[in-house]
Design an enzyme around this catalytic site. Structure first.
Site, PDB file in Angstrom:
ATOM      1  N   GLN A 154      -7.104 -13.111  -6.660  1.00 29.90           N
ATOM      2  CA  GLN A 154      -7.001 -11.833  -7.377  1.00 29.90           C
ATOM      3  C   GLN A 154      -5.559 -11.581  -7.813  1.00 29.90           C
ATOM      4  O   GLN A 154      -4.624 -11.656  -7.015  1.00 29.90           O
ATOM      5  CB  GLN A 154      -7.453 -10.660  -6.511  1.00 29.90           C
ATOM      6  N   TYR A 157      -2.655  -6.110  -9.502  1.00 26.06           N
ATOM      7  CA  TYR A 157      -1.557  -5.505 -10.250  1.00 26.06           C
ATOM      8  C   TYR A 157      -1.736  -3.989 -10.318  1.00 26.06           C
ATOM      9  O   TYR A 157      -2.542  -3.498 -11.110  1.00 26.06           O
ATOM     10  CB  TYR A 157      -1.552  -6.042 -11.694  1.00 26.06           C
ATOM     11  N   ILE A 187      -3.895 -13.931  -3.172  1.00 30.44           N
ATOM     12  CA  ILE A 187      -3.456 -12.734  -3.904  1.00 30.44           C
ATOM     13  C   ILE A 187      -2.154 -13.021  -4.620  1.00 30.44           C
ATOM     14  O   ILE A 187      -1.208 -13.557  -4.050  1.00 30.44           O
ATOM     15  CB  ILE A 187      -3.248 -11.545  -2.937  1.00 30.44           C
ATOM     16  N   LYS A 188      -2.149 -12.639  -5.882  1.00 26.19           N
ATOM     17  CA  LYS A 188      -0.928 -12.772  -6.682  1.00 26.19           C
ATOM     18  C   LYS A 188      -0.476 -11.358  -7.012  1.00 26.19           C
ATOM     19  O   LYS A 188      -1.263 -10.546  -7.518  1.00 26.19           O
ATOM     20  CB  LYS A 188      -1.286 -13.537  -7.951  1.00 26.19           C
ATOM     21  N   THR A 189       0.777 -11.054  -6.706  1.00 25.77           N
ATOM     22  CA  THR A 189       1.241  -9.702  -7.008  1.00 25.77           C
ATOM     23  C   THR A 189       2.729  -9.672  -7.322  1.00 25.77           C
ATOM     24  O   THR A 189       3.427 -10.661  -7.186  1.00 25.77           O
ATOM     25  CB  THR A 189       0.910  -8.733  -5.852  1.00 25.77           C
TER      26      THR A 189
END
Ligand code: FBP
Length: 278
Positions: A154, A157, A187-189
């Protein structure tokens, strides 16, 4: 009691994650910018996506994150050489501003499987007026991915009218915790700007791997490499980087330098001074 075997899909998920994750430090190349931002992101001498993709795959990134159409078109470049993450949500910058807070469905989990992907990715803008639609889409995507043992990444953002600073630690960790709560495998944030605050973000993820999102190109490559070192030291798995690599003067050298710093094989200064980065 009889030994309970894990579901086939949970083994599949583990195997696929192991193809993407380098426990020493993971570098994923994000390349959905033509859709998300358009020509503004691309120096005039590199409008051809093939040239960019060739360079980063040559540099040895752990995975590339592409839209379904690009994954098909450029399979001769990535297949058998790196892992693939198919991003199945997106938006353009041509939309009215208020609608840019919605990521639309641009592909399916089936597309990702057909393409031989190791994971599927989708964005949720936490705090957007469209949050409900994106969370609903996310649950459908995650559920379908689960069937195939495909990890779901996910892009968490936070952005929307109530959010003043989308990089502030409370906002970023709220987004990360929300991603965990709706079942993200990765998770990419955003980066919060310093190591100490990023440690709190990692803590909020409760063991779910966090990858820093690259963001706009820094004024010098060394600044970006220092951020990579800091996020690793804060406990992030690595980074998903687009512009800081493909807008660099030497794409391949910058991708290599990012990887070396993430795995702790070179300091940002060494990577810089040894001329790995121009
Ligand atoms: P960058 O490293 O260039 O920031 O790429 C990561 C990414 O999440 C892309 O996948 C996406 O296209 C872009 O950033 C989103 O940018 P923005 O934050 O401007 O919407």
């Amino acid at each position: 009691m009889a030994n309970v075997q894990p579901a086939f899909s949970s083994v599949g998920k583990k195997v696929r994650l192991s193809r993407i994750i380098d426990p020493r430090g993971t570098l994923i190349f994000a390349f959905d910018h033509w859709l998300e931002h358009g020509p503004i992101d691309f120096p005039k001498d590199r409008l051809d996506p093939r040239v960019i993709l060739e360079a980063v795959v040559d540099a040895g990134v752990d995975a590339v994150m592409l839209t379904p159409g690009d994954a098909r078109l450029f399979s001769d470049i990535w297949a058998g050489r790196t892992s693939l993450i198919v991003k199945i949500t997106g938006k353009t910058s041509l939309r009215p501003k208020e609608d840019q807070l919605l990521q639309s469905i641009i592909g399916s989990v089936d597309d990702a499987v057909r393409l031989g992907a190791d994971a599927v990715a989708a964005t949720v803008y936490w705090g957007s007026p469209w949050e409900d639609v994106m969370v609903w889409n996310w649950t459908l995507i995650r559920d379908a991915a689960e069937e195939y043992g495909l990890p779901a990444l996910q892009l968490a953002y936070p952005r929307g009218p109530t959010i003043k600073d989308r990089h502030s630690v409370d906002v970023v960790l709220y987004g990360v915790r929300s991603a965990v709560m709706v079942g993200a495998d990765l998770i990419k944030t955003y980066y919060t700007g310093d190591k100490e605050s990023y440690k709190k973000v990692i803590e909020a993820a409760s063991g779910i791997p966090v990858l820093m999102s690259g963001g706009p190109r820094r004024s010098t490559p060394i600044e970006f490499l220092r951020d990579l070192k800091d996020v690793r030291e804060a406990g992030a798995l690595g980074a998903v980087v687009g512009r800081n690599i493909f807008q660099a003067r030497n794409i391949k050298a910058m991708a290599k330098a990012c990887k070396l710093v993430l795995i702790g094989k070179a300091s940002p200064e060494d990577a810089y001074e040894e001329g790995i980065v121009e």
